[in-house]
Design an enzyme around this catalytic site. Structure first.
Site, short mmCIF file in Angstrom:
data_model
loop_
_atom_site.label_atom_id
_atom_site.label_comp_id
_atom_site.label_asym_id
_atom_site.label_seq_id
_atom_site.Cartn_x
_atom_site.Cartn_y
_atom_site.Cartn_z
N LYS A 175 39.10 24.25 39.67
CA LYS A 175 39.10 23.68 38.32
C LYS A 175 40.42 24.01 37.65
O LYS A 175 41.11 24.98 37.98
CB LYS A 175 37.93 24.22 37.49
CG LYS A 175 37.99 25.72 37.12
CD LYS A 175 38.78 26.03 35.88
CE LYS A 175 38.88 27.54 35.63
NZ LYS A 175 39.91 27.90 34.64
N ALA A 209 42.87 34.49 42.40
CA ALA A 209 43.23 35.13 41.13
C ALA A 209 44.29 34.31 40.41
O ALA A 209 45.24 34.84 39.85
CB ALA A 209 43.71 36.56 41.35
N GLY A 210 44.10 32.99 40.42
CA GLY A 210 45.11 32.10 39.88
C GLY A 210 44.66 31.31 38.67
O GLY A 210 45.36 30.40 38.24
N MET A 263 42.01 29.32 38.59
CA MET A 263 41.45 28.05 39.05
C MET A 263 40.02 28.18 39.54
O MET A 263 39.49 27.30 40.21
CB MET A 263 42.34 27.44 40.12
CG MET A 263 43.79 27.30 39.68
SD MET A 263 44.72 26.14 40.66
CE MET A 263 44.13 24.60 39.95
N GLY A 306 36.82 32.15 42.90
CA GLY A 306 35.62 32.95 43.12
C GLY A 306 34.37 32.28 42.59
O GLY A 306 33.31 32.33 43.21
N ALA A 325 33.98 29.02 42.31
CA ALA A 325 33.71 27.92 43.23
C ALA A 325 32.94 28.41 44.44
O ALA A 325 31.99 27.77 44.90
CB ALA A 325 35.01 27.25 43.65
N ASP A 357 32.49 30.54 34.63
CA ASP A 357 32.96 29.30 35.22
C ASP A 357 32.03 28.74 36.30
O ASP A 357 32.22 27.62 36.75
CB ASP A 357 34.36 29.50 35.84
CG ASP A 357 35.44 29.73 34.81
OD1 ASP A 357 35.24 29.38 33.64
OD2 ASP A 357 36.51 30.27 35.19
#
Length: 312
Positions: free
Chosen positions: A10, A107-108, A110, A113, A115, A146
């Site tokens: 995401k 760890a970006g 997006m 984890g 997902a 998330d």
């Protein structure tokens, strides 16, 4: 039995951060969108081993990225345990192994984890369900802010801590360049720095909502925003030059994705996205760069985390 599920990365087209709540979370106003980078999770039952109590997960392995935990702290492992506890029947279950294949930067910012957790929920549901979508979303929200969006996908407005979701209408596809850095950023550290800096909150998404309805990429780019940008740049000043390079190379806009340090650039076309990607790589400022489109899926049953294969 072997079940493989897939979940998209995401990005946040808008991330407005309000004050911290009593529970420690911040009130958010965000617009999520899936893009077509993805992880897969494969759940394999170990039928020769039955588990009467404790975790049914006996092994977790990861390929495609370093530094991802391979123990019970992994969100995918926790997703198995959380959904197994919701079973009406308490008979022994087969032990399982999990394998995560990473295509989303770690760890970006997006939701890699998250997902993985969403894909795992789909896999467990296919194994011992069905639990029903309401239960899956409830467990997803318990696992992380998330995870519900990663379960559902598409383009959605998120409020609360991001788990209260409403579909948003969009027109067409957006073309993105994703620029990943060699080292991640801790989401709690970014929010802590944000609280120290205390920038103005931006909680109005009406202009972005209108732009998404037009399908005009330049107009969408005009309204991309992330309240965590100043915090991420404070912790990782080199991101400023990455953002500048992306714009100089022809992107309509560039923002930090979520809590960073990944940056994303909105481009007019797939061809222009390829140009921006190559420019970022040539500049030597990023660890890796990818082109992607969003929202990720063309069919409703694949817009969020979904099952790829089931075999006995």
């Amino acid at each position: 039995m072997k079940i493989t599920a897939k979940a998209w990365a995401k990005t946040n087209l808008h991330l407005g951060v309000g004050p911290a709540r009593d529970d420690g979370f911040h009130e958010l106003m965000t617009v999520f969108q899936t893009i077509d980078l993805f992880d897969t999770v494969t759940l394999t039952t170990l039928d020769e081993e039955l588990v009467e109590e404790g975790s049914v997960v006996k092994q977790l392995s990861v390929t495609g990225a370093r530094g991802v935990p391979e123990d019970a702290s992994n969100l995918a492992w926790r997703a198995v345990d959380a959904l197994v506890k919701r079973r009406a029947e308490k008979t022994p279950l087969s032990a399982v192994s999990l394998h995560i294949s990473k295509g989303i930067p770690v760890a970006g910012g997006m939701a890699g984890g998250s997902a993985d957790a969403a894909a795992t929920l789909r896999a467990v549901d296919a194994w011992i369900g069905p639990f029903g979508e309401d239960t899956l979303l409830e467990v997803a929200a318990e696992l992380g802010s998330d995870v519900p969006f990663c379960l559902l996908g598409g383009t959605m407005r998120g409020t609360g801590r991001g788990e209260q979701l409403v579909d948003m209408l969009t027109r067409g596809k957006l073309h993105w360049v994703v620029a990943a850095m060699a080292h991640g950023l801790s989401t709690p550290e970014v929010f802590k720095k944000h609280d120290e800096l205390n920038p103005e909150s931006h909680m109005d998404i009406s202009d972005l909502s209108a732009a998404l309805l037009t399908g005009n990429t330049a107009e969408v780019g005009r309204w991309l925003h992330n309240d965590l940008t100043s915090a991420a740049l404070s912790l990782r000043p080199e991101l400023r030059s990455v953002l500048q390079e992306g714009i100089r190379s022809g992107a309509h806009a560039g923002i930090v994705s979520g809590s960073g340090p990944t940056t994303v650039f909105l481009c007019e076309s797939e061809h222009k996205a390829q140009d921006v990607k190559e420019a970022l790589i040539d500049a030597g400022q990023v660890y890796a760069a990818y082109t992607a489109t969003g929202p990720a899926a063309s069919t409703a049953d694949q817009r969020g985390a979904h099952i790829l294969t089931v075999s006995q």
